[in-house]
Motif scaffolding. Structure first.
Motif, short mmCIF file in Angstrom:
data_model
loop_
_atom_site.label_atom_id
_atom_site.label_comp_id
_atom_site.label_asym_id
_atom_site.label_seq_id
_atom_site.Cartn_x
_atom_site.Cartn_y
_atom_site.Cartn_z
N GLU A 69 0.77 -1.64 -0.03
CA GLU A 69 0.36 0.36 -0.37
C GLU A 69 0.50 1.63 0.18
O GLU A 69 0.45 2.71 -0.21
N LEU A 70 2.23 0.65 -0.15
CA LEU A 70 3.05 2.50 0.16
C LEU A 70 4.62 2.02 -0.15
O LEU A 70 4.96 0.90 -0.30
N SER A 71 4.27 3.05 -1.33
CA SER A 71 5.50 2.78 -1.79
C SER A 71 7.21 3.58 -1.41
O SER A 71 8.12 3.44 -1.27
N ALA A 72 6.64 5.07 -0.45
CA ALA A 72 7.83 5.48 -0.05
C ALA A 72 7.59 6.58 1.60
O ALA A 72 5.80 6.03 1.54
N CYS A 73 8.39 6.01 2.60
CA CYS A 73 7.69 7.20 3.24
C CYS A 73 9.41 8.85 3.83
O CYS A 73 9.59 8.50 3.01
N GLY A 74 8.76 9.63 4.53
CA GLY A 74 9.20 10.63 4.52
C GLY A 74 8.87 11.07 6.02
O GLY A 74 7.68 11.01 6.12
N PHE A 75 9.64 12.59 6.04
CA PHE A 75 9.20 13.73 6.31
C PHE A 75 9.33 14.69 6.51
O PHE A 75 10.21 15.07 5.61
N PHE A 76 8.10 15.49 6.71
CA PHE A 76 8.72 16.66 6.40
C PHE A 76 7.31 18.32 7.59
O PHE A 76 6.71 17.40 8.15
N THR A 77 8.56 18.67 6.83
CA THR A 77 7.67 19.95 7.90
C THR A 77 5.63 19.80 7.92
O THR A 77 5.38 19.36 6.68
N PRO A 78 5.52 20.34 8.52
CA PRO A 78 3.68 20.74 8.17
C PRO A 78 3.31 21.74 7.47
O PRO A 78 2.64 20.56 6.55
N ASP A 79 4.20 22.77 7.55
CA ASP A 79 3.78 23.49 5.91
C ASP A 79 4.15 22.90 4.99
O ASP A 79 3.89 22.78 3.46
N GLU A 80 5.03 22.13 4.66
CA GLU A 80 5.73 21.00 3.55
C GLU A 80 4.30 19.88 3.17
O GLU A 80 4.58 19.84 2.10
N SER A 81 4.42 19.03 4.26
CA SER A 81 3.27 18.09 4.49
C SER A 81 1.70 18.46 4.27
O SER A 81 1.43 17.84 2.51
N LEU A 82 1.62 19.45 4.33
CA LEU A 82 -0.22 20.01 3.98
C LEU A 82 0.39 21.00 1.94
O LEU A 82 -0.66 20.17 1.43
N ARG A 83 1.40 20.95 1.68
CA ARG A 83 1.58 21.10 0.38
C ARG A 83 1.90 20.15 -0.65
O ARG A 83 1.12 19.97 -1.47
N LEU A 84 1.80 19.02 0.47
CA LEU A 84 2.23 17.98 -1.19
C LEU A 84 0.79 16.63 -0.72
O LEU A 84 0.38 16.42 -2.27
N LEU A 85 -0.37 17.52 0.43
CA LEU A 85 -1.53 16.35 0.36
C LEU A 85 -2.66 17.39 -0.39
O LEU A 85 -3.02 18.27 -1.23
N PRO A 86 -3.23 16.10 -1.29
CA PRO A 86 -4.15 16.88 -2.31
C PRO A 86 -6.14 17.83 -1.08
O PRO A 86 -5.66 17.16 -0.02
N PRO A 87 -6.68 18.70 -1.70
CA PRO A 87 -7.16 19.15 -1.07
C PRO A 87 -7.97 18.93 0.35
O PRO A 87 -7.89 19.46 1.83
N ARG A 88 -8.98 17.85 -0.26
CA ARG A 88 -10.12 16.90 1.56
C ARG A 88 -8.50 16.89 2.75
O ARG A 88 -8.68 17.20 3.73
N THR A 89 -7.72 15.96 2.15
CA THR A 89 -6.68 15.26 2.96
C THR A 89 -6.48 16.38 3.60
O THR A 89 -5.71 16.47 4.58
N ARG A 90 -5.74 18.11 2.99
CA ARG A 90 -4.93 18.97 3.53
C ARG A 90 -5.90 19.26 4.75
O ARG A 90 -5.63 19.78 5.57
N ARG A 91 -6.87 19.26 4.08
CA ARG A 91 -8.05 20.12 5.43
C ARG A 91 -7.58 19.82 6.45
O ARG A 91 -7.77 19.98 7.86
#
Length: 115
Positions: A69-91
């Motif tokens: 189900e996962l191809s990779a994992c990583g660590f991001f700042t909260p702002d970086e994470s929010l930019r990477l997510l699709p809109p519904r998941t970002r909210r």
């Protein structure tokens, strides 16, 4: 098609962390619940977001996907994470972050507080 046995949302979150990342964690509380309406081939659902705590650096360095189900994992700042997510998941993630910073756990509908 196999289905997971019925379990509580918290038990399901712990099981998924173990299956997908090999993590065994104690959850630190509920951050938000999001009602997701039916979309595509999926029926509607309630998405429960829990605080998984903080991992020690040595555990972070060894973290890798444990299933298909996962191809990779990583660590991001909260702002970086929010930019990477699709809109519904970002909210949904933004509400979870607000809860981490002192807001009460939120109930959402499609990632937004109900009107």
């Amino acid at each position: 098609m196999s289905r997971e046995p019925p379990s509580s949302p918290e038990a399901a979150a712990r099981r998924e962390l173990d299956e997908e990342l090999g993590l065994t964690v104690s959850l630190c509380g509920l951050l938000c619940v999001d009602r997701v309406p039916p979309h595509g081939p999926w029926a509607g659902q309630l998405a429960f977001i829990f605080d998984g705590g903080t991992l020690p650096p040595e555990q972070c360095a060894e973290l890798e996907p444990h299933d298909h189900e996962l191809s990779a994992c990583g660590f991001f700042t909260p702002d970086e994470s929010l930019r990477l997510l699709p809109p519904r998941t970002r909210r949904r993630a933004a509400q979870a972050l607000r809860t981490l910073h002192g807001s009460a756990p939120g109930y959402l509908e499609e990632g937004e507080p109900p009107r």
